[in-house]
Write an enzyme that holds these catalytic residues in place. Structure first.
Site, short mmCIF file in Angstrom:
data_model
loop_
_atom_site.label_atom_id
_atom_site.label_comp_id
_atom_site.label_asym_id
_atom_site.label_seq_id
_atom_site.Cartn_x
_atom_site.Cartn_y
_atom_site.Cartn_z
CG ASN A 7 15.16 -23.04 -38.05
OD1 ASN A 7 15.70 -23.99 -37.76
ND2 ASN A 7 15.11 -21.56 -37.58
NE ARG A 91 19.54 -22.12 -37.46
CZ ARG A 91 19.26 -21.81 -36.37
NH1 ARG A 91 17.82 -22.14 -35.73
NH2 ARG A 91 20.19 -21.62 -35.22
CG HIS A 180 23.42 -17.69 -32.76
ND1 HIS A 180 23.79 -17.38 -31.45
CD2 HIS A 180 22.15 -18.00 -32.61
CE1 HIS A 180 22.67 -17.74 -30.71
NE2 HIS A 180 21.84 -18.33 -31.31
NE ARG A 241 20.77 -22.82 -25.30
CZ ARG A 241 20.79 -22.46 -26.44
NH1 ARG A 241 21.82 -21.78 -26.88
NH2 ARG A 241 19.70 -22.34 -27.15
CD GLU A 385 19.64 -16.57 -37.39
OE1 GLU A 385 20.45 -17.53 -37.17
OE2 GLU A 385 18.66 -16.24 -36.58
#
Ligand code: AMP
Length: 397
Positions: A7, A91, A180, A241, A385
């Site tokens: 990742n 990823r 996601h 965010r 993940e």
């Protein structure tokens, strides 16, 4: 069959080596501050202590080289040589409309990912650098691209279109994509398994609540809506965010504070969310909970507003699916905060939800946290993940 999951961020690289047969983690680690002074590699073979090496990493190729050296090191390595790594799973953040599932990486795939760079300028170029570095050092090892957006490609048009001139979709592919996806897919599948029901028979809402946060509606095994949009800025209030806002605020603040669009976007991405809402108290819910519990106004307003927004999305997605069988909590906050889960669930009595407080207090395992007579089940499913990426990679090779 060992699979290396990578990742890659702009200045970081997280990795895990997973035995795809037993699904056991063999080793994991992180390269930080790549290309910046003070870079370091943290490497941890399963069952052993972390080893931190402070060493210059001028670029991602150097970082990957250090990772491979660690994995094959004669004292602390976990494989004899690189031939014991069957494949690499990467990823990739944005696959646009081109990728509705994972794929083996070819030159054409690299080009297609590059074509999506515009949609994720902070993430995709970094992901591509990771691919290039691995290709250089392991030219004969197959590699797979696993996209954050792919799971959401089943969203119907009514869920992915914005109320904008349609030509922006036609010309620039401006639409909702969602992110996601690997987590939403893993968690919703796992929820069906935990409930002992068929995935295809269930209506599931997944709340991925971490520093980045998103909700998705998974109906009969397919994602039909999710809260993030063209970029990961839309939807829930996140660590830094803003999530959903009235777009007119951008112009309003630009005039009031004499700021450019770039500056406003940076504020919406990096200085808003629970950090901004709490007057910069913290982006970390542990600090915010502490503030809440000690009666601090910053903590109270921030957590209540965050939880209210999650509750609204759950209501919206229940409507979108015409019902809901299970609601899942996952990621840093979703997995670790009984407090926030309770605050959200306390507003969901209309769905026949009663929290089992003893279950809700547990941590670190797949859990059903509602009482047995609750008509909608609430679960905590730790996301994984990397394992999902390893599974996809294994299936592809
Ligand atoms: P993630 O992005 O999934 O790694 O989630 C990171 C976020 O999870 C942190 O910023 C915290 O806000 C939250 N978090 C992690 N552990 C806890 C905890 N024990 N209690 C509350 N929040 C937590």
């Amino acid at each position: 069959m060992n699979i290396l999951v990578i990742n890659c961020g702009s200045s970081s690289l997280k990795f895990q080596l997973i035995d795809a047969e037993t699904e056991k983690l063999i080793a994991k680690g992180l390269c930080e501050r790549i290309g910046i002074e003070g870079s370091q590699l943290v490497y941890q073979p399963t069952g052993k202590d972390k080893i931190t090496t402070v060493t210059p990493m001028e670029d991602h190729t150097t970082a990957v080289k250090l990772v491979l050296n660690s994995l094959t090191d004669k004292d602390n390595g976990v494989v004899n040589d690189l031939s014991e790594i069957a494949a690499v799973g990467h990823r990739i953040v944005h696959g646009g409309e081109k990728f509705a599932k994972s794929t083996l990486i070819t030159d054409e795939v690299v080009q297609a990912i590059t074509d999506c760079n515009e949609l994720a300028p902070l993430h995709n170029p970094a992901n591509l650098i990771g691919i290039a570095a691995c290709k250089e050092l392991m030219p004969n090892t197959p590699m797979a691209a696993v996209f954050d957006t792919a799971f959401h490609q089943t969203m119907p048009q009514e869920a992915y279109l914005y109320g904008l001139p349609y030509e922006y979709y036609e010309k620039y592919k401006v639409r909702r994509y969602g992110f996601h996806g690997t987590s939403h897919s893993y968690v919703s599948n796992k929820a069906a398994e935990v409930l002992g029901k068929k995935y295809e028979d269930l209506k599931i809402i997944v709340c991925h609540l971490g520093n980045g946060a998103s909700v998705s509606a998974v109906k009969n095994g397919k994602c039909i809506d999710t809260s993030m949009g063209l970029t990961p800025l839309e939807g829930l209030i996140m660590g830094t965010r803003s999530g959903d806002i009235d777009p007119a605020i951008i112009e309003f603040i630009a005039h009031k504070e004499n700021k450019s669009i770039d500056e406003i976007m940076s504020i919406l991405n990096k200085k808003s969310g629970v950090l901004g809402l709490s007057s910069n108290l913290s982006s970390d819910f542990r600090d915010l909970q502490e503030a809440y519990e000690s009666g601090k106004e910053e903590g109270i307003r921030t957590i209540e507003t965050f939880a209210y927004r999650v509750t609204k999305y759950i209501g919206a997605y229940t409507a979108a699916m015409n019902g809901v069988d299970a609601i899942c909590f996952t990621a840093g906050l979703g997995e670790n905060s009984p407090f926030v889960r309770e605050m959200i669930c306390s507003r969901l009595g209309y769905l026949g939800i009663t929290l089992d407080k003893e279950q809700n207090a547990k941590r670190g395992e797949d859990l059903i946290i509602t009482t047995s007579d609750s008509t909608t089940k609430v679960l905590v499913i730790p996301t994984n993940e990397e394992l999902a990426i390893a599974r996809e990679t294994k299936a592809l090779i």
